[in-house]
Scaffold this motif. Structure first.
Motif, mmCIF file in Angstrom:
data_model
loop_
_atom_site.group_PDB
_atom_site.id
_atom_site.type_symbol
_atom_site.label_atom_id
_atom_site.label_comp_id
_atom_site.label_asym_id
_atom_site.label_seq_id
_atom_site.Cartn_x
_atom_site.Cartn_y
_atom_site.Cartn_z
ATOM 1 N N PRO A 184 0.815 -1.219 0.000
ATOM 2 C CA PRO A 184 0.000 0.000 0.000
ATOM 3 C C PRO A 184 0.845 1.263 0.000
ATOM 4 C CG PRO A 184 -0.876 -1.620 1.552
ATOM 5 C CD PRO A 184 0.433 -2.158 1.067
ATOM 6 N N ALA A 185 1.945 1.248 0.675
ATOM 7 C CA ALA A 185 2.782 2.459 0.729
ATOM 8 C C ALA A 185 3.310 2.831 -0.650
ATOM 9 C CB ALA A 185 3.941 2.248 1.697
ATOM 10 N N ALA A 186 3.641 1.826 -1.480
ATOM 11 C CA ALA A 186 4.150 2.109 -2.827
ATOM 12 C C ALA A 186 3.077 2.747 -3.700
ATOM 13 C CB ALA A 186 4.650 0.815 -3.465
ATOM 14 N N TRP A 187 1.852 2.237 -3.582
ATOM 15 C CA TRP A 187 0.754 2.834 -4.349
ATOM 16 C C TRP A 187 0.499 4.270 -3.907
ATOM 17 C CZ3 TRP A 187 -0.993 1.551 -8.771
ATOM 18 C CH2 TRP A 187 -0.983 0.223 -9.196
ATOM 19 N N ARG A 188 0.569 4.498 -2.617
ATOM 20 C CA ARG A 188 0.347 5.861 -2.135
ATOM 21 C C ARG A 188 1.419 6.811 -2.654
ATOM 22 N NH1 ARG A 188 -1.217 3.184 2.736
ATOM 23 N NH2 ARG A 188 0.867 3.477 3.610
ATOM 24 N N ARG A 189 2.651 6.322 -2.684
ATOM 25 C CA ARG A 189 3.727 7.176 -3.229
ATOM 26 C C ARG A 189 3.494 7.471 -4.710
ATOM 27 N NH1 ARG A 189 7.023 3.868 0.013
ATOM 28 N NH2 ARG A 189 7.597 2.589 -1.799
ATOM 29 N N PHE A 190 3.111 6.422 -5.467
ATOM 30 C CA PHE A 190 2.863 6.604 -6.906
ATOM 31 C C PHE A 190 1.715 7.591 -7.135
ATOM 32 C CE2 PHE A 190 0.338 5.438 -10.625
ATOM 33 C CZ PHE A 190 1.262 5.650 -11.637
ATOM 34 N N LEU A 191 0.605 7.394 -6.405
ATOM 35 C CA LEU A 191 -0.545 8.277 -6.569
ATOM 36 C C LEU A 191 -0.193 9.708 -6.175
ATOM 37 C CD1 LEU A 191 -3.528 8.513 -7.298
ATOM 38 C CD2 LEU A 191 -4.091 7.943 -4.920
ATOM 39 N N GLY A 192 0.553 9.855 -5.100
ATOM 40 C CA GLY A 192 0.953 11.187 -4.680
ATOM 41 C C GLY A 192 1.839 11.875 -5.703
ATOM 42 N N LEU A 193 2.783 11.089 -6.299
ATOM 43 C CA LEU A 193 3.656 11.646 -7.320
ATOM 44 C C LEU A 193 2.863 12.063 -8.550
ATOM 45 C CD1 LEU A 193 6.530 12.264 -8.286
ATOM 46 C CD2 LEU A 193 6.667 9.902 -9.138
ATOM 47 N N ALA A 194 1.889 11.210 -8.984
ATOM 48 C CA ALA A 194 1.081 11.527 -10.164
ATOM 49 C C ALA A 194 0.246 12.781 -9.929
ATOM 50 C CB ALA A 194 0.187 10.342 -10.519
ATOM 51 N N LEU A 195 -0.404 12.844 -8.772
ATOM 52 C CA LEU A 195 -1.230 14.009 -8.483
ATOM 53 C C LEU A 195 -0.373 15.266 -8.324
ATOM 54 C CD1 LEU A 195 -3.823 12.515 -5.963
ATOM 55 C CD2 LEU A 195 -4.174 13.106 -8.367
ATOM 56 N N GLY A 196 0.765 15.146 -7.720
ATOM 57 C CA GLY A 196 1.650 16.293 -7.558
ATOM 58 C C GLY A 196 2.153 16.815 -8.887
ATOM 59 N N THR A 197 2.513 15.861 -9.782
ATOM 60 C CA THR A 197 2.973 16.266 -11.111
ATOM 61 C C THR A 197 1.867 16.980 -11.879
ATOM 62 O OG1 THR A 197 4.508 14.398 -11.181
ATOM 63 C CG2 THR A 197 3.946 15.446 -13.276
ATOM 64 N N ALA A 198 0.641 16.407 -11.808
ATOM 65 C CA ALA A 198 -0.481 17.040 -12.503
ATOM 66 C C ALA A 198 -0.769 18.424 -11.938
ATOM 67 C CB ALA A 198 -1.720 16.153 -12.398
ATOM 68 N N ALA A 199 -0.732 18.544 -10.610
ATOM 69 C CA ALA A 199 -0.984 19.841 -9.992
ATOM 70 C C ALA A 199 0.088 20.855 -10.372
ATOM 71 C CB ALA A 199 -1.055 19.684 -8.473
ATOM 72 N N ALA A 200 1.342 20.413 -10.409
ATOM 73 C CA ALA A 200 2.434 21.316 -10.779
ATOM 74 C C ALA A 200 2.299 21.761 -12.228
ATOM 75 C CB ALA A 200 3.775 20.625 -10.550
ATOM 76 N N ALA A 201 1.936 20.810 -13.109
ATOM 77 C CA ALA A 201 1.761 21.164 -14.520
ATOM 78 C C ALA A 201 0.598 22.134 -14.685
ATOM 79 C CB ALA A 201 1.531 19.901 -15.345
ATOM 80 N N GLY A 202 -0.518 21.862 -13.976
ATOM 81 C CA GLY A 202 -1.657 22.769 -14.052
ATOM 82 C C GLY A 202 -1.321 24.147 -13.528
ATOM 83 N N ALA A 203 -0.595 24.205 -12.431
ATOM 84 C CA ALA A 203 -0.211 25.496 -11.867
ATOM 85 C C ALA A 203 0.731 26.250 -12.805
ATOM 86 C CB ALA A 203 0.451 25.298 -10.501
ATOM 87 N N ALA A 204 1.653 25.511 -13.420
ATOM 88 C CA ALA A 204 2.578 26.143 -14.363
ATOM 89 C C ALA A 204 1.817 26.698 -15.566
ATOM 90 C CB ALA A 204 3.636 25.140 -14.807
ATOM 91 N N ALA A 205 0.837 25.912 -16.059
ATOM 92 C CA ALA A 205 0.028 26.385 -17.179
ATOM 93 C C ALA A 205 -0.760 27.625 -16.779
ATOM 94 C CB ALA A 205 -0.912 25.280 -17.649
#
Length: 361
Positions: free
Chosen positions: A17-38
């Motif tokens: 479960p910890a690995a999935w949480r890290r993956f999901l957090g990384l994906a959401l963080g990347t999307a949020a950063a890209a959206g904020a940059a846009a």
């Protein structure tokens, strides 16, 4: 005797479960950063001129949908006179209009704009500047009994760009892929890698180069448009709203400064798409023109009618298709407007009629 090992399970072990949480957090963080940059990039490039204001030059016009681009020309405050209409009025050069009439002109006519869309921009213009002159290029859509039900087309219309709170609402409303593309074009323009799509006063020669004119092809386009415009019986209208778009026209002319030059002109469509004389459609259009003339007289406007059989509208060689005339005809229309305002008389050659003029005195 050695017991055989149990067969191995071919399925992979489930991820912790910890690995999935890290993956999901990384994906959401990347999307949020890209959206904020846009979001930051679009806001910085200001593709629709939300920050334009008098003394602050609007950015370049980098999109072809004038519904999105023309509000920034108005916000810039550099123009106190304007042309409104559809593509049938887009070839009227603001610089030439400025030599013929008072004011600094912009051409704010929009491709295939409905009367309602035209009025949104025109009323926005009146709310931002003290107009010295307004010219409205009218076409058959103003005489449509169903104009109130045909306010929009398939082209997007951004009402958030036409309100007083546009700079704030627009920050979120423009946060999309289309705006990101236009912002990229603005950046390329600033880097000298892309030309401005439309001149800063809204003018563009959108027709093909005159050197490429093909008379036979133009005639074919004219006949095709005429064939596609099959006559239909005029629609019955509810009492008091025969031509609903003319209510908007009346309100606009009433809102314009009393000392401003006000002109409403039916643009010169080819006779092939004008109503057949004696038909119900012709009677309906004549009634519409009479009402426009009455509105013009009520508000001190000059009303000019180029949409008649004439030496201009009867000649195929004057047109690219049944609606879009060539550049020399645009110059003739502009000169006709100047003479109609100056003299109040019909054209001696029959190119236009003056349906109304301001009272003399």
């Amino acid at each position: 005797m050695t017991r055989p090992a149990p067969p191995s399970d071919p399925r992979p072990d489930p991820a912790p479960p910890a690995a999935w949480r890290r993956f999901l957090g990384l994906a959401l963080g990347t999307a949020a950063a890209a959206g904020a940059a846009a979001f930051v990039f679009i806001a910085a490039m200001d593709p629709y001129g939300l920050r334009a204001a008098p003394g602050r030059r609007p950015g370049p016009v980098m999109d072809l949908n004038q519904r999105f681009m023309y509000p920034q020309i108005v916000r810039g405050g550099a123009f106190d006179a304007a042309v409104f209409g559809t593509s049938t009025a887009r070839l009227l050069d603001p610089q030439a209009l400025g030599r013929a009439f008072p004011g600094r002109f912009a051409n704010l006519a929009m491709n295939a704009a409905t009367p309602w869309e035209q009025m949104q921009l025109a009323r926005f213009f009146l709310g931002r500047v003290r107009a010295r002159a307004v010219i409205l290029g009218l076409d058959a859509s103003w005489c449509d009994p169903a104009a109130d039900e045909k306010r929009l087309t398939f082209r997007p219309f951004p009402p958030w760009l036409y309100g007083e709170d546009a700079p704030w609402r627009g920050l979120l409303a423009q946060w999309n892929l289309q705006s990101l593309e236009i912002a990229g074009r603005v950046l390329l323009h600033r880097l000298g890698r892309m030309r401005e799509r439309i001149r800063g006063d809204g003018y563009e020669v959108f027709t093909p180069p005159e050197a490429t004119y093909d008379a036979a092809r133009a005639a074919a386009h004219i006949r095709a448009m005429a064939a596609a415009q099959l006559p239909t019986a005029p629609q019955p209208a509810a009492p008091g709203r025969t031509f609903p778009a003319l209510v908007w026209l009346d309100g606009f002319l009433a809102a314009a400064p009393s000392d401003a030059l006000k002109v409403a002109a039916f643009m010169p469509a080819h006779v092939a798409v004008q109503p057949r004389p004696g038909s119900p459609e012709a009677a309906q259009e004549a009634a519409c023109k009479e009402e426009v003339a009455a509105i013009g007289r009520r508000h001190g406007a000059t009303v000019v009618d180029f949409r008649i059989p004439s030496p201009v509208t009867a000649r195929d060689a004057n047109y690219w298709d049944a609606l879009h005339y060539r550049l020399p005809i645009a110059e003739r229309v502009l000169d006709g407007l100047r003479r109609a305002v100056a003299t109040g008389a019909d054209d001696p050659e029959g190119v236009y009629r003056v349906l109304a003029r301001p009272p003399q005195g």
